[in-house]
Scaffold this active site. Sequence first.
Site, PDB file in Angstrom:
ATOM      1  N   SER A 124       0.816  -1.212   0.000  1.00  0.00           N
ATOM      2  CA  SER A 124       0.000   0.000   0.000  1.00  0.00           C
ATOM      3  C   SER A 124       0.849   1.260   0.000  1.00  0.00           C
ATOM      4  O   SER A 124       0.332   2.347  -0.207  1.00  0.00           O
ATOM      5  CB  SER A 124      -0.846   0.066   1.278  1.00  0.00           C
ATOM      6  OG  SER A 124      -1.521  -1.111   1.491  1.00  0.00           O
ATOM      7  N   HIS A 158      -1.583  -2.841  -6.715  1.00  0.00           N
ATOM      8  CA  HIS A 158      -2.255  -2.431  -5.479  1.00  0.00           C
ATOM      9  C   HIS A 158      -3.767  -2.521  -5.635  1.00  0.00           C
ATOM     10  O   HIS A 158      -4.367  -1.699  -6.328  1.00  0.00           O
ATOM     11  CB  HIS A 158      -1.798  -0.995  -5.154  1.00  0.00           C
ATOM     12  CG  HIS A 158      -2.343  -0.452  -3.886  1.00  0.00           C
ATOM     13  ND1 HIS A 158      -2.456   0.904  -3.665  1.00  0.00           N
ATOM     14  CD2 HIS A 158      -2.810  -1.058  -2.760  1.00  0.00           C
ATOM     15  CE1 HIS A 158      -2.959   1.101  -2.468  1.00  0.00           C
ATOM     16  NE2 HIS A 158      -3.195  -0.068  -1.901  1.00  0.00           N
ATOM     17  N   GLU A 170      -4.151  -0.002  -8.693  1.00  0.00           N
ATOM     18  CA  GLU A 170      -3.115   1.017  -8.920  1.00  0.00           C
ATOM     19  C   GLU A 170      -1.804   0.267  -9.176  1.00  0.00           C
ATOM     20  O   GLU A 170      -1.379  -0.531  -8.344  1.00  0.00           O
ATOM     21  CB  GLU A 170      -3.010   1.883  -7.654  1.00  0.00           C
ATOM     22  CG  GLU A 170      -2.016   3.009  -7.735  1.00  0.00           C
ATOM     23  CD  GLU A 170      -1.997   3.830  -6.423  1.00  0.00           C
ATOM     24  OE1 GLU A 170      -1.943   3.237  -5.326  1.00  0.00           O
ATOM     25  OE2 GLU A 170      -2.017   5.071  -6.517  1.00  0.00           O
ATOM     26  N   ASN A 208      -2.695   6.299  -1.374  1.00  0.00           N
ATOM     27  CA  ASN A 208      -2.540   6.484   0.071  1.00  0.00           C
ATOM     28  C   ASN A 208      -1.855   7.791   0.449  1.00  0.00           C
ATOM     29  O   ASN A 208      -1.984   8.238   1.587  1.00  0.00           O
ATOM     30  CB  ASN A 208      -1.844   5.273   0.690  1.00  0.00           C
ATOM     31  CG  ASN A 208      -2.838   4.143   0.879  1.00  0.00           C
ATOM     32  OD1 ASN A 208      -3.970   4.378   1.317  1.00  0.00           O
ATOM     33  ND2 ASN A 208      -2.455   2.928   0.530  1.00  0.00           N
TER      34      ASN A 208
END
Length: 303
Positions: A124, A158, A170, A208
């Site tokens: 992440s 991701h 992603e 993130n």
Amino acid sequence: MSVAHGIKRLGVLGAGQMGLGIAFVSAVHARVPVLINDHSPDQIKRGFALFDKLLAKDVAKGKMTQTEAKEARDRVQAVESIAKMRDVDMCVEAVSEHFPLKSSLFSSLSTHLRPDAILASNTSSISITKIAAAAVGEGVDAKSSVASKSAERAVGIHFFNPVPVMKLVELISGLQTSPNVLDRARAFAIACGKEVTTSKDVPGFVSNALLMPFINEAIMCLEKGIASRDDIDKTLKLGMNHPMGPLTLADFIGLDTCLAIQRTLYEGTSDSKYRPSILLERMVDAGWHGKKSGRGFYEYPTS
Ligand code: 3HC
């Protein structure tokens, strides 16, 4: 020209909510055989129970037939070690957001997988270039062709939670990731029924780097007594049409995972805007890891 993913068999490391979700979309949508490994036999058992529940729900909703569900279930097999993944064309590591764990698994993957297999991480926030460097393995000269081949075939893929529902993957290209590996990972994510974006290899990537300061700011609002838990969540749910308020979302992601990502952002940028709130730190210290642990900002009775 679109590139074929060429993934005839997939490996997944970790049978938690992300690994299980990745196995699910790979078996159901991409229709690829999946070998899944987790160090905990209990986690494998829980993972397969959830897998069966998701299939039964889809059958009940008329999204697939009983036969299709059985075929999907038969595509997934648990294996007791990475050594049994020798024949996979790609392995996605989906273990917790802890660099030493990810790097040791990548090192093991580079030893056991075929030299042309893709080494993918569902990280992440951690640098894919840094994880790829671990794939080189101890005792290998960093300038050797083995080293560069390992780094070229590493890629970030991701997924978002819950994987069967969220539409995005992603992709993260490390400094040395080969364009062909990125294209094949893109083709595979599309075969799993996902839309794809690409991010450079910066802490937290796009997703993130944007989401975690938002969640952290919500926690700080609570910490400072600016509003109650329920009002913070209600403001974002009803005022901005978010499906979940930020505190509910943090519980859903896992407070330990949120903290690990925030630390990677803070340490990777030295920017104080990413400093995790003290309340988040204390809650994780207390073992309040969100929904999965039964308590986070909310309580989740087990029954
Ligand atoms: N697994 C599989 N399917 C699920 C699910 C799960 N855990 N939870 C819900 N669903 C399915 C339901 O079966 C239902 O399917 P249907 O449309 O075919 O009937 C659909 O999702 C909607 O579910 P519900 O009606 O029960 O509930 P909601 O409408 O409240 O939706 C939600 C639930 C999809 C989780 C929604 O609240 C949501 O989108 N929340 C935000 C999730 C989010 O932001 N995720 C990203 C987190 S960040 C991340 O993962 C990145 C990481 O790096 C931190």
